[in-house]
Design a protein around this motif. Sequence first.
Motif, mmCIF file in Angstrom:
data_model
loop_
_atom_site.group_PDB
_atom_site.id
_atom_site.type_symbol
_atom_site.label_atom_id
_atom_site.label_comp_id
_atom_site.label_asym_id
_atom_site.label_seq_id
_atom_site.Cartn_x
_atom_site.Cartn_y
_atom_site.Cartn_z
ATOM 1 N N THR A 192 0.880 -1.196 0.163
ATOM 2 C CA THR A 192 -0.059 -0.066 0.054
ATOM 3 C C THR A 192 0.842 1.136 0.085
ATOM 4 O OG1 THR A 192 -1.742 -1.058 1.259
ATOM 5 C CG2 THR A 192 -1.931 1.512 1.102
ATOM 6 N N PRO A 193 0.783 2.041 -1.029
ATOM 7 C CA PRO A 193 1.812 3.327 -1.160
ATOM 8 C C PRO A 193 1.278 4.392 -0.068
ATOM 9 C CG PRO A 193 0.204 3.360 -2.801
ATOM 10 C CD PRO A 193 -0.234 2.102 -2.187
ATOM 11 N N PRO A 194 2.363 5.149 0.281
ATOM 12 C CA PRO A 194 1.998 6.251 1.129
ATOM 13 C C PRO A 194 0.986 7.225 0.217
ATOM 14 C CG PRO A 194 4.340 6.426 0.080
ATOM 15 C CD PRO A 194 3.486 5.351 -0.094
ATOM 16 N N ALA A 195 0.472 8.398 0.843
ATOM 17 C CA ALA A 195 -0.618 9.220 0.228
ATOM 18 C C ALA A 195 0.039 9.851 -0.798
ATOM 19 C CB ALA A 195 -1.125 10.215 1.314
ATOM 20 N N PRO A 196 -0.553 9.824 -2.195
ATOM 21 C CA PRO A 196 0.158 10.381 -3.149
ATOM 22 C C PRO A 196 0.538 12.120 -3.193
ATOM 23 C CG PRO A 196 -2.057 10.188 -4.010
ATOM 24 C CD PRO A 196 -1.694 9.376 -2.483
ATOM 25 N N ALA A 197 -0.324 12.816 -2.429
ATOM 26 C CA ALA A 197 -0.184 14.134 -2.327
ATOM 27 C C ALA A 197 0.969 14.570 -1.587
ATOM 28 C CB ALA A 197 -1.252 14.828 -1.815
ATOM 29 N N ASP A 198 1.685 13.615 -0.817
ATOM 30 C CA ASP A 198 2.827 13.874 0.168
ATOM 31 C C ASP A 198 4.063 13.649 -0.671
ATOM 32 O OD1 ASP A 198 1.173 14.286 2.238
ATOM 33 O OD2 ASP A 198 1.320 12.128 2.960
ATOM 34 N N GLN A 199 3.989 13.121 -1.995
ATOM 35 C CA GLN A 199 5.146 12.925 -2.600
ATOM 36 C C GLN A 199 5.758 14.210 -3.281
ATOM 37 O OE1 GLN A 199 6.378 9.825 -1.991
ATOM 38 N NE2 GLN A 199 4.574 9.761 -0.688
ATOM 39 N N THR A 200 7.017 14.425 -3.584
ATOM 40 C CA THR A 200 7.620 15.665 -3.730
ATOM 41 C C THR A 200 8.054 15.377 -5.272
ATOM 42 O OG1 THR A 200 9.865 14.742 -3.187
ATOM 43 C CG2 THR A 200 8.353 16.248 -1.647
ATOM 44 N N PHE A 201 7.740 14.312 -6.163
ATOM 45 C CA PHE A 201 8.261 14.026 -7.456
ATOM 46 C C PHE A 201 7.322 14.484 -8.599
ATOM 47 C CE2 PHE A 201 6.538 9.881 -6.123
ATOM 48 C CZ PHE A 201 5.599 9.907 -6.999
ATOM 49 N N ALA A 238 6.884 18.708 -21.736
ATOM 50 C CA ALA A 238 8.469 19.130 -21.800
ATOM 51 C C ALA A 238 9.244 17.632 -22.245
ATOM 52 C CB ALA A 238 9.044 19.667 -20.600
ATOM 53 N N ALA A 239 10.317 17.667 -22.655
ATOM 54 C CA ALA A 239 11.137 16.348 -23.202
ATOM 55 C C ALA A 239 11.106 15.721 -22.102
ATOM 56 C CB ALA A 239 12.342 16.832 -23.783
ATOM 57 N N GLY A 240 10.890 14.184 -22.270
ATOM 58 C CA GLY A 240 11.111 13.262 -21.129
ATOM 59 C C GLY A 240 9.989 12.273 -21.228
ATOM 60 N N ASP A 241 10.065 11.237 -20.422
ATOM 61 C CA ASP A 241 9.227 9.861 -20.494
ATOM 62 C C ASP A 241 8.123 10.166 -19.225
ATOM 63 O OD1 ASP A 241 7.908 7.491 -20.660
ATOM 64 O OD2 ASP A 241 9.825 6.417 -20.292
ATOM 65 N N TRP A 242 7.091 10.352 -19.579
ATOM 66 C CA TRP A 242 6.223 10.850 -18.602
ATOM 67 C C TRP A 242 4.873 9.793 -18.212
ATOM 68 C CZ3 TRP A 242 7.907 15.438 -16.370
ATOM 69 C CH2 TRP A 242 8.748 16.147 -16.881
ATOM 70 N N SER A 243 4.202 9.978 -17.231
ATOM 71 C CA SER A 243 3.143 9.156 -16.932
ATOM 72 C C SER A 243 1.982 9.837 -15.975
ATOM 73 C CB SER A 243 3.428 7.896 -16.106
ATOM 74 O OG SER A 243 2.261 7.010 -15.963
ATOM 75 N N VAL A 244 0.848 9.771 -16.403
ATOM 76 C CA VAL A 244 -0.309 10.430 -15.653
ATOM 77 C C VAL A 244 -0.857 9.100 -14.562
ATOM 78 C CG1 VAL A 244 -2.551 11.425 -15.489
ATOM 79 C CG2 VAL A 244 -0.982 11.997 -17.497
ATOM 80 N N VAL A 245 -1.063 9.714 -13.383
ATOM 81 C CA VAL A 245 -1.649 8.867 -12.173
ATOM 82 C C VAL A 245 -2.771 9.504 -11.588
ATOM 83 C CG1 VAL A 245 -1.082 7.659 -9.987
ATOM 84 C CG2 VAL A 245 0.849 8.050 -11.744
ATOM 85 N N VAL A 246 -4.008 8.558 -11.683
ATOM 86 C CA VAL A 246 -5.278 9.056 -10.844
ATOM 87 C C VAL A 246 -5.341 7.914 -9.930
ATOM 88 C CG1 VAL A 246 -7.726 9.486 -11.137
ATOM 89 C CG2 VAL A 246 -5.920 9.602 -12.934
ATOM 90 N N MET A 247 -5.479 8.591 -8.505
ATOM 91 C CA MET A 247 -5.732 7.718 -7.408
ATOM 92 C C MET A 247 -6.718 8.441 -6.492
ATOM 93 S SD MET A 247 -1.772 6.962 -6.402
ATOM 94 C CE MET A 247 -2.091 6.129 -5.092
ATOM 95 N N ASN A 248 -7.341 7.426 -5.334
ATOM 96 C CA ASN A 248 -7.976 8.076 -4.084
ATOM 97 C C ASN A 248 -6.662 8.828 -3.462
ATOM 98 O OD1 ASN A 248 -10.701 7.107 -4.867
ATOM 99 N ND2 ASN A 248 -9.864 5.110 -4.126
ATOM 100 N N ALA A 249 -7.174 9.983 -3.055
ATOM 101 C CA ALA A 249 -6.269 10.778 -2.327
ATOM 102 C C ALA A 249 -5.679 10.165 -0.904
ATOM 103 C CB ALA A 249 -6.892 12.110 -1.832
ATOM 104 N N ASP A 250 -6.454 9.028 -0.400
ATOM 105 C CA ASP A 250 -5.824 8.338 0.602
ATOM 106 C C ASP A 250 -5.282 7.042 0.294
ATOM 107 O OD1 ASP A 250 -8.136 7.048 -0.231
ATOM 108 O OD2 ASP A 250 -9.424 7.149 1.682
ATOM 109 N N ALA A 251 -5.019 6.748 -1.003
ATOM 110 C CA ALA A 251 -4.242 5.730 -1.582
ATOM 111 C C ALA A 251 -4.967 4.388 -1.417
ATOM 112 C CB ALA A 251 -2.911 5.756 -0.993
#
Length: 510
Positions: A128-137, A155-168
């Motif tokens: 179970t991951p930590p809450a996503p909003a607490d991450q800095t990346f 911008a240049a790079g390899d990107w990904s979009v993530v959708v979650m419940n705020a409480d993970a």
Amino acid sequence: MLVLGTVLGLVGAGMLSGGTALAVATAAQGNDGYFTSQAETFTTDSVAITSPSFDIGRDFDVPTGVGFDLATLRLQASNVATDRDVFIGIAPRADVDAYLADVNHSELRDVQTSPFRVDYLDVPGTQTPPAPADQTFWTESAAGSGPQEIIWKPAAGDWSVVVMNADARPGIAVNLAAGIQTDLLGPISMGLVLGGGILFLLGVLLVVFGAVGLGRRLTPTPGAPGAPGAFGDAGTPMQPPAFGRVDATGSVTPQRVARAATARQASVLVPSDSIKPVYRAVLTGHLDPVLSRGLWLIKWLLAVPHFVVLAGLWFAFLVTTVVAAFAILFTGRYPRSIFHFNVGVLRWSWRVSFYAYSAFGTDRYPPFTLARTDYPADFDVEYPERLSRGLVLVKSWLLAIPHLVLLTVLVGGGAAGAHPWRGDGGAGAGGTDGVSLLGILVVVAGVILLFTGRYQRPLFDVILGVNRWVFRVVTYTALLRDEYPPFRLDQGPTEPATETVAKTSAGSTP
């Protein structure tokens, strides 16, 4: 000039269409300047929904993080359950993979809009991951109750979009919508319209000059008198040259002997100066005495080179018809060279259709020429010295409606405009316009030929009558004549005459 003009004209027309579509799309942007998709519901039992990775600029060795000021992406999300907060973010793919390592999540693989359906790739995991909003990346992110959105400049790079419940927590049901905004569509659409307009105009001019040059070479030459089938420049009916061919040994084939005898008989019984045809557009088609049983099954394939050439010729035909319409409107005359060119296009079209799909009347391959030849199928129109200026405004669409309705039944949809030249099998092979009378008759004739080796003459006569009706209507709608086409099914290989005076030379024997 004709070939180059056709290419430039078609390219210019495509650019004009694309530029116009972009201009309309630009005008249709929302009040906020974004093209926004309809919100759809995405559901999964896993912890997160991720997009496939998307590379920007890496194939061109653009350093990671370098921005592209070309467009702006907007992603909007809201939780279906109003008591739960939603999170949406975008980050480098490597950081997302590290965050969701050994976490059960679902990666989007395919989204269909009509009907709406989503395919996921399920990635198993037990953590179970930590809450996503607490991450800095996260490069851009938003979390909370109600609708959330992120706005990101690619911008240049390899990107990904993530959708979650705020409480993970696992179990996701969110409404998602995407939008894009760019300031490039206006300049691009303007450039396409201007560039396409210039190319199209240049193409039209080259097509007209090329058609005029070809038309000057098509001035009719006098032929042997005989059965009605073509017109000289002054309107005198002319007999086409003797049909048939010489074999490899130099001997005359049976086809040539039979048609030469028919022509000689006609020249004695019906001199050219005594014939007044039913309509001043004359179509003839002479059935080969011997036909291959199965060749008709692949004639449409053998005729593909003709279809390619005719596609360009019919583009030129449409252009020159418009030019002729204005000439008639202001002068009352059809430009003579353009007239002969357009008749040549119809003649070529009739020869190909007679061979490939609308009659199967000959096994002789059609010649690549606008001029009259000794081919078994021929078409000609008497040049009109004067034409009505007013009729040019209503002939092609209003006055021809009764004929077009009838021909829709006889040869399928778009009869008068498409049938003479189309290469999709058309009436002869049950094309995409549905079942037609002519299509049924030609297929029946082909099947009988396949099993018996004989082409039924009564069936051939009816087929020629239908084709003759089609080309009379095309002649009228293409402004070549003012006389209204008769509602008649004139059958047989040659045109009937309304007035003949038998003149037999003394002592001659038919």
